[in-house]
Enzyme design. Structure first.
Site, PDB file in Angstrom:
ATOM      1  N   GLU A 135       0.828  -1.208   0.000  1.00 14.39           N
ATOM      2  CA  GLU A 135       0.000   0.000   0.000  1.00 14.39           C
ATOM      3  C   GLU A 135       0.864   1.260   0.000  1.00 14.39           C
ATOM      4  O   GLU A 135       0.479   2.288  -0.575  1.00 14.39           O
ATOM      5  CB  GLU A 135      -0.939  -0.004   1.203  1.00 14.39           C
ATOM      6  CG  GLU A 135      -2.078  -1.011   1.051  1.00 14.39           C
ATOM      7  CD  GLU A 135      -2.920  -1.133   2.302  1.00 14.39           C
ATOM      8  OE1 GLU A 135      -4.122  -0.810   2.242  1.00 14.39           O
ATOM      9  OE2 GLU A 135      -2.374  -1.557   3.351  1.00 14.39           O
ATOM     10  N   GLU A 156      -4.481  -9.207   3.611  1.00  9.92           N
ATOM     11  CA  GLU A 156      -5.222  -8.870   4.827  1.00  9.92           C
ATOM     12  C   GLU A 156      -6.478  -9.703   5.042  1.00  9.92           C
ATOM     13  O   GLU A 156      -6.794 -10.087   6.180  1.00  9.92           O
ATOM     14  CB  GLU A 156      -5.601  -7.381   4.819  1.00  9.92           C
ATOM     15  CG  GLU A 156      -4.431  -6.445   5.118  1.00  9.92           C
ATOM     16  CD  GLU A 156      -3.651  -6.062   3.882  1.00  9.92           C
ATOM     17  OE1 GLU A 156      -2.798  -5.163   3.978  1.00  9.92           O
ATOM     18  OE2 GLU A 156      -3.894  -6.669   2.815  1.00  9.92           O
TER      19      GLU A 156
END
Length: 704
Positions: A135, A156
């Site tokens: 990210e 995740e």
């Protein structure tokens, strides 16, 4: 005493800044390098202090950019690692939802400085980039990636979280909504990170550069972007209707695969469903709220417990000092069937030693060698193994029908049919021809290693090495200490498992050890329910809340009906009637009945064949259960059996059972294994009168 999870101090990622002159008159780049000061075996992660440091560094660079001192900002990592995500080691200490939300906001606050910089920003992905690490790269305007970079992924949803530092909002805008569902949902569920070339192909990165001079090439490429010579195009956004349709299809697939067992994939879908019209500010705020909710779930705490437990298991509890291990320079494998051939290949590949595979006739030996050769050829053809390595492995695996060809082996593993008398005979024959220091191992899945060794002249050199199928992929080995196993033999077994890159869990010589004892008990309870009138399809669906990788009948089919029935029968003989006897299973094996149907689509689980209801008889009657009743029966049986296993000392603590079920049976990390689930549902307290793990170890602590 049960091991508890304790937060370690944050390994602070430092943001080291230096100026680099870009070629061709492009100006100055401020290059930020993330480095926790440790080697690559301890990858950089981003915790509160590291994020604060990154934010401070980027705030300074933003001011310099506004002043015209720099013309670009670059971000990279220490050797082999960009960043391996957020440091969640302190997550178990989060006491309130507000504290949890601040973790998301801190990431967004730092990364937004890259989004909003007055100069182009570049991520140079030189190594592993997972979760918050990827990210960070996505927050930049442009991304290069090294050919030698490790895994790139947003894992995740498999951990009980969502991409909460920008990924859920940014990925569909970079790669399209359909591929975003793959990045955020499908790949994590399959534990399949992206390789560098794949990341470029789908648009997560812009250009693939050779690792030999990656940083220099990246700076040169960045300079060409700054000068306007290189233009990177992004995909056109799809319209809202198409976006909505893709998310709806993904939700239907999640319903089939996850079946409500874990909240994280659904929260990720909710974020994706916000649609193409959502602003970055709105998307990031929604990520903050989702992250805050999920960080305060039992599933996330169980996931952290599972990862810490699996990581701790790399140093096996109860293993003797590795200095006691005997050298292994040549290995024998008795048998040449599928399991034996897989073992021979793994031993040759990972130990790098000659392997002798012996069976009774030339045809069986040839078939085993053909499996080794065929597997190697596939690995070479797909680029997962070099041709030189493949040739070395094939040349190092030899087949024979002559037992004496194993005389010079330091380790011999028998992998013949699960019949005690046969295994005893094989070990006795091998003992008669090998040297006095040779370790004898059995790959039995349920039988007594002590009984196998009882009649040998030197039973102290016999140990169990229980591998799981498929051998190359399954990371667990149960190391079974028999009554007479000595320290040198046990140390050798643990050392071999380590060199094979497996996680070894030491178990006592009790029927079924850990994985098969619990899995076969589970299967036995399912068929018992069916025998008593529960419809097959109801029983098969009942375990969906456990989040298992497949239904019980698909598991039975994968194990092999004959093998499953044999283990069930063996456990019943040794442990009693709590392991079911099933005339229906006996008939399935005798008649070769098809148990499951193929998946309706790629990536979906196999389905139980409703036609097998016939072998169990008509459903209905007073013994029939609904799905909740079947699940309760299975959970009760599992809790009872774990109580017996702990009393018997099969393992030293319940955490080892969880490690075994995660690595050997595919139990999902987000469940934490079996113990956290039994605690979370109240089953362990109802059945055993106590929790299996202390409150707060794998759950949000209960309010006092």
């Amino acid at each position: 005493m049960t091991t508890t999870t304790s937060a370690r101090a944050e390994r602070v990622a430092r943001s080291l800044v230096r100026d680099v002159t870009m070629p061709g008159g492009a100006g100055t780049m401020a290059l930020v390098t993330l480095d926790n000061g440790l080697d690559h075996t301890k990858p950089t992660t981003l915790g509160p202090e590291g994020l604060a440091g990154l934010r401070t560094a980027l705030e300074g660079l933003r001011a310099r950019a506004a002043a015209g001192e720099i013309q670009a900002i670059g971000v990279t990592g220490k050797p082999y690692v960009l960043a391996a995500g957020a440091d969640l080691t302190q997550a178990g200490d989060l006491a309130t939802r507000d504290e949890a939300r601040e973790l998301g906001r801190a990431g967004h606050a730092a990364y937004n400085l890259l989004h909003d910089a007055d100069v182009p920003t570049f991520a140079f992905i030189n190594g592993v980039a997972l979760g918050g690490g990827l990210e960070l790269a996505l927050a930049c305007d442009y991304r290069t990636v090294s050919t030698s970079a490790g895994a790139l992924a947003l894992p995740e949803t498999a951990l009980g979280l969502v991409p909460g530092w920008g990924g859920a909002h940014l990925v569909p805008r970079l790669v399209g909504i359909e591929r975003a569902c793959e990045v955020i949902l499908t790949r994590p569920a399959q534990n399949r990170p992206y390789k560098p070339a794949e990341a470029v192909d789908i648009g997560l990165a812009d250009v693939l550069l050779d690792s030999a001079d990656f940083l220099a090439r990246s700076i040169t490429w960045a300079a060409s972007v700054v000068r306007g010579e290189t233009v990177v195009t992004r995909p056109e956004p799809v319209d809202a209707d198409e976006w909505e349709a893709v998310v709806a299809r993904a939700r239907a697939q999640v319903d089939i695969v996850v079946a409500g067992a874990r909240p994280a994939p659904y929260r990720a879908l909710d974020l994706l469903a916000l649609g193409p019209g959502t602003t970055r500010e709105e998307g990031f705020a929604a990520e903050d709220e989702a992250l805050a909710d999920l960080l305060m779930t039992d599933e996330l705490r169980a996931s952290i417990y599972a990862f810490s437990s699996v990581n701790a298991a790399k140093k096996p509890q109860g293993a003797p000092p590795k200095e006691l291990a005997r050298p292994v320079t040549r290995v024998g494998v008795v048998g040449a069937g599928l399991m034996a051939a897989q073992l021979a290949l793994l031993l040759a590949q990972r130990l790098g030693v000659p392997v002798v595979m012996r069976d009774l006739d030339d045809e069986r030996v040839a078939k085993g060698l053909a499996h080794v050769r065929g597997t190697v050829e596939k690995l070479v053809a797909t680029g997962r193994m070099s041709s030189d390595a493949g040739a070395r492995i094939v040349a190092s695996v030899h087949g024979t029908t002559v037992l004496e060809d194993m005389a010079a082996c330091d380790l011999v593993i028998e992998a013949v049919t699960e019949v005690l008398a046969l295994k005893k005979r094989v070990l006795a024959e091998v003992e008669g021809i090998v040297g006095p220091e040779t370790v004898l191992a059995t790959n039995t899945s349920a039988l007594s290693v002590s009984e196998m060794a009882a009649d040998l002249a030197h039973p102290e050199r016999v140990v169990g090495l229980h591998f799981f199928n498929p051998v190359a992929q399954m990371p667990l080995v149960e190391v079974v200490r028999a009554d007479a196993t000595d320290e040198a033999t046990l140390a050798t077994a643990f050392d071999v498992a380590r060199r094979l890159r497996k996680t070894a869990v030491g178990v006592a010589d009790r029927p079924g050890f850990v994985v098969n004892r619990l899995l076969v008990l589970l299967l036995g309870e399912i068929v018992r329910a069916v025998e008593e009138g529960t419809p097959v399809e109801v029983a098969d669906r009942a375990l969906r809340p456990l989040g298992l990788p497949m239904g019980p009948f698909a598991l039975f089919d994968l194990v092999g009906p004959a093998v499953g029935l044999h283990v069930l029968t063996s456990l019943r003989e040794n442990l009693g009637a709590r392991f079911a006897r099933s005339p229906g299973l006996e008939r399935i094996v005798a008649e070769g009945t098809t148990v499951v149907l193929p998946p309706i689509a790629k990536g979906l689980p196999a389905r139980v064949d409703p036609a097998i209801q016939e072998v169990f008889g008509e459903p209905g009657g007073p013994g029939a259960l609904d799905e909740a009743g079947v699940l309760d029966r299975v959970l009760t049986a599992l809790a009872t059996e774990i109580g017996h296993m702990l009393d018997e000392g099969v393992v030293a603590e319940v955490t080892q059972i969880d490690v075994c079920m995660i690595l050997g049976a595919g139990w999902h990390f987000a469940t934490g294994g079996i113990a956290p689930y039994l605690d979370r549902t109240g089953t362990s307290e109802r059945v055993l009168g106590r929790r299996l793990l202390p409150d707060g170890v794998a759950n949000v602590p209960q309010a006092s």
